[in-house]
Design an enzyme around this catalytic site. Sequence first.
Site, mmCIF file in Angstrom:
data_model
loop_
_atom_site.group_PDB
_atom_site.id
_atom_site.type_symbol
_atom_site.label_atom_id
_atom_site.label_comp_id
_atom_site.label_asym_id
_atom_site.label_seq_id
_atom_site.Cartn_x
_atom_site.Cartn_y
_atom_site.Cartn_z
ATOM 1 C CD GLU A 212 -4.794 15.745 -16.791
ATOM 2 O OE1 GLU A 212 -3.696 15.236 -16.523
ATOM 3 O OE2 GLU A 212 -5.374 15.590 -17.867
ATOM 4 C CD GLU B 8 6.120 15.863 -23.908
ATOM 5 O OE1 GLU B 8 5.494 16.880 -23.557
ATOM 6 O OE2 GLU B 8 5.551 14.805 -24.261
ATOM 7 C CG HIS C 66 4.732 10.436 -25.946
ATOM 8 N ND1 HIS C 66 3.361 10.398 -26.051
ATOM 9 C CD2 HIS C 66 5.011 11.451 -25.099
ATOM 10 C CE1 HIS C 66 2.838 11.349 -25.294
ATOM 11 N NE2 HIS C 66 3.818 12.002 -24.706
ATOM 12 C CG HIS D 14 -2.301 10.598 -26.754
ATOM 13 N ND1 HIS D 14 -2.883 11.237 -25.681
ATOM 14 C CD2 HIS D 14 -1.048 10.287 -26.354
ATOM 15 C CE1 HIS D 14 -2.012 11.305 -24.694
ATOM 16 N NE2 HIS D 14 -0.889 10.742 -25.069
ATOM 17 C CE LYS E 216 -1.444 13.152 -15.429
ATOM 18 N NZ LYS E 216 -1.838 13.469 -16.815
ATOM 19 C CE LYS F 10 4.332 16.956 -15.566
ATOM 20 N NZ LYS F 10 4.519 15.652 -16.145
ATOM 21 N NE ARG G 22 -0.412 16.629 -14.034
ATOM 22 C CZ ARG G 22 0.221 15.830 -13.202
ATOM 23 N NH1 ARG G 22 -0.081 15.824 -11.935
ATOM 24 N NH2 ARG G 22 1.170 15.024 -13.629
ATOM 25 C CG HIS H 157 0.245 15.276 -25.183
ATOM 26 N ND1 HIS H 157 1.001 16.429 -25.305
ATOM 27 C CD2 HIS H 157 1.028 14.396 -24.499
ATOM 28 C CE1 HIS H 157 2.171 16.245 -24.712
ATOM 29 N NE2 HIS H 157 2.216 15.022 -24.226
ATOM 30 C CG ASN I 109 -2.757 16.420 -21.593
ATOM 31 O OD1 ASN I 109 -1.764 15.713 -21.414
ATOM 32 N ND2 ASN I 109 -3.757 16.468 -20.746
ATOM 33 N NE ARG J 127 -3.927 -2.134 2.041
ATOM 34 C CZ ARG J 127 -3.711 -3.223 2.765
ATOM 35 N NH1 ARG J 127 -2.697 -3.269 3.598
ATOM 36 N NH2 ARG J 127 -4.498 -4.256 2.660
HETATM 37 N N1 LIG Z 1 4.123 10.025 -15.904
HETATM 38 C C1 LIG Z 1 4.011 11.019 -16.757
HETATM 39 O O1 LIG Z 1 3.585 12.124 -16.413
HETATM 40 C C2 LIG Z 1 4.439 10.804 -18.177
HETATM 41 C C3 LIG Z 1 4.599 11.892 -19.030
HETATM 42 C C4 LIG Z 1 5.069 11.672 -20.326
HETATM 43 C C5 LIG Z 1 5.375 10.374 -20.738
HETATM 44 N N2 LIG Z 1 5.190 9.339 -19.863
HETATM 45 C C6 LIG Z 1 5.522 7.967 -20.252
HETATM 46 O O2 LIG Z 1 6.924 7.906 -20.449
HETATM 47 C C7 LIG Z 1 7.223 6.876 -21.385
HETATM 48 C C8 LIG Z 1 8.203 7.389 -22.391
HETATM 49 O O3 LIG Z 1 9.389 7.718 -21.723
HETATM 50 P P1 LIG Z 1 10.782 7.811 -22.497
HETATM 51 O O4 LIG Z 1 10.610 8.655 -23.689
HETATM 52 O O5 LIG Z 1 11.808 8.144 -21.497
HETATM 53 O O6 LIG Z 1 10.945 6.330 -23.073
HETATM 54 P P2 LIG Z 1 11.708 5.022 -22.530
HETATM 55 O O7 LIG Z 1 11.622 4.912 -21.082
HETATM 56 O O8 LIG Z 1 11.190 3.895 -23.352
HETATM 57 O O9 LIG Z 1 13.223 5.319 -22.937
HETATM 58 C C9 LIG Z 1 13.564 5.409 -24.297
HETATM 59 C C10 LIG Z 1 14.722 4.473 -24.654
HETATM 60 O O10 LIG Z 1 15.947 5.049 -24.187
HETATM 61 C C11 LIG Z 1 16.642 4.090 -23.387
HETATM 62 N N3 LIG Z 1 17.433 4.860 -22.443
HETATM 63 C C12 LIG Z 1 17.030 5.429 -21.288
HETATM 64 N N4 LIG Z 1 18.010 6.178 -20.784
HETATM 65 C C13 LIG Z 1 19.070 6.062 -21.608
HETATM 66 C C14 LIG Z 1 20.364 6.635 -21.619
HETATM 67 N N5 LIG Z 1 20.754 7.514 -20.706
HETATM 68 N N6 LIG Z 1 21.210 6.292 -22.636
HETATM 69 C C15 LIG Z 1 20.792 5.445 -23.611
HETATM 70 N N7 LIG Z 1 19.569 4.904 -23.672
HETATM 71 C C16 LIG Z 1 18.712 5.219 -22.673
HETATM 72 C C17 LIG Z 1 15.553 3.243 -22.807
HETATM 73 O O11 LIG Z 1 16.045 2.026 -22.331
HETATM 74 C C18 LIG Z 1 14.630 3.093 -24.010
HETATM 75 O O12 LIG Z 1 15.119 2.153 -24.893
HETATM 76 C C19 LIG Z 1 5.899 6.435 -21.979
HETATM 77 O O13 LIG Z 1 5.523 5.202 -21.434
HETATM 78 C C20 LIG Z 1 4.928 7.526 -21.550
HETATM 79 O O14 LIG Z 1 3.617 7.043 -21.371
HETATM 80 C C21 LIG Z 1 4.742 9.526 -18.605
#
Ligand SMILES: NC(=O)c1ccc[n+]([C@@H]2O[C@H](COP(=O)([O-])OP(=O)(O)OC[C@H]3O[C@@H](n4cnc5c(N)ncnc54)[C@H](O)[C@@H]3O)[C@@H](O)[C@H]2O)c1
Length: 358
Positions: A236, A184, A264, A251, A142, A226, A240, A247, A244, A120
């Site tokens: 949100e 972003e 993304h 999306h 999130k 942010k 907030r 987005h 988006n 929990r």
């Molecule tokens: N929680 C939130 O508010 C929020 C906001 C935006 C996106 N997201 C989520 O985030 C995710 C996307 O995140 P992302 O773009 O970081 O993608 P990711 O986590 O898939 O990372 C992208 C790639 O880079 C690699 N990588 C990570 N760090 C590295 C480094 N320093 N050197 C080399 N390779 C590296 C990873 O292993 C992966 O292959 C999605 O699932 C999305 O839904 C969440």
Amino acid sequence: MITVNVDLGERAYPIHIGADLIGKADLFAPHIAGSSVTIVTNTTVEPLYGDALRRALAPLGKNVSTVVLPDGEAYKNWETLNLIFDALLGARADRKTTLIALGGGVIGDMTGFAAASYMRGVPFIQVPTTLLSQVDSSVGGKTGINHPLGKNMIGAFYQPQAVIADIGALRTLPPRELAAGIAEVIKTGAIADASFFDWIEANIDALNRCEPLALAEAVKRSCEIKASVVAADEREGGLRAILNFGHTFGHAIEAGLGYGEWLHGEAVGCGMVMAADLSVRLGHLDDAARARLVALVKAAHLPTRAPALGAARYVDLMRVDKKAEAGEIKFILLKRFGETLITRAPDDAVNATLAASV
Ligand SMILES: NC(=O)c1ccc[n+]([C@@H]2O[C@H](COP(=O)([O-])OP(=O)(O)OC[C@H]3O[C@@H](n4cnc5c(N)ncnc54)[C@H](O)[C@@H]3O)[C@@H](O)[C@H]2O)c1
């Protein structure tokens, strides 16, 4: 090192930004109360930064274990989440165990959700290693996983103890991933701060070259913005939603092409161009501002032309988006850099934008 505070009362936390922070024990020490730590990372990031993090934690005298997950959005699901619970239960991890998310947004979202639900709720620290996760996903609480019927559909709001954003880790990031993070950054400037948008225009080449000073400034300004939006609207309820911008169309591109085809951030880059087009059509934004946004998205090596999915398919996909209410699409539009509005849009304007964007 620069520190930005996320002001959420008793759930407030610092975001530390700087070079080579993964190796600094004193940044982690104040946020680890119990005797054990579990690092959650993936097969790509573990060989790059796993040892540095374990070396930093060694002087703290904690019992440190590491869970290495498969890499990729396709693994952001129940099965992979269960690997974290298997490891925690197998090691008899207690309520004071701290989880450390070492990786991009996928690792951060999954580790945060594991931390929210294991016994929990146990504390967790975000160590984001992609630009996208440093400027966006690690901040704001999130967390979650995907379901076969929808992305990020299962999750929780759960804030970390701290975010440690090591700019040095971005050196190993593939160029496409860097550009996706810059999308972003551009979004943040466009919706919230015209002077930051000017700064990004002036520094886009330095950002593309991964120059540490430029990256640190971009991460700092994006996190400040942010953090202030999240502090005003943690769950949100209203404000907030401006985060988006780009987005809604983005999306639809991601889902329509199949997740993983475009990153993304690439979809958000193109989605911002489409949202700006719609903003101009509805008389909210002047065309010169739209052209500046398109030029900046292009300069960041992001796509500005949308894939031809067909207007009806786009509209269907936007209707089932999590942010739509009762099937009604809410668009986040620009009035000028730094000012947005959230509104419905007439079908003919949306169709005209879709036709002009492919
Ligand atoms: N929680 C939130 O508010 C929020 C906001 C935006 C996106 N997201 C989520 O985030 C995710 C996307 O995140 P992302 O773009 O970081 O993608 P990711 O986590 O898939 O990372 C992208 C790639 O880079 C690699 N990588 C990570 N760090 C590295 C480094 N320093 N050197 C080399 N390779 C590296 C990873 O292993 C992966 O292959 C999605 O699932 C999305 O839904 C969440």
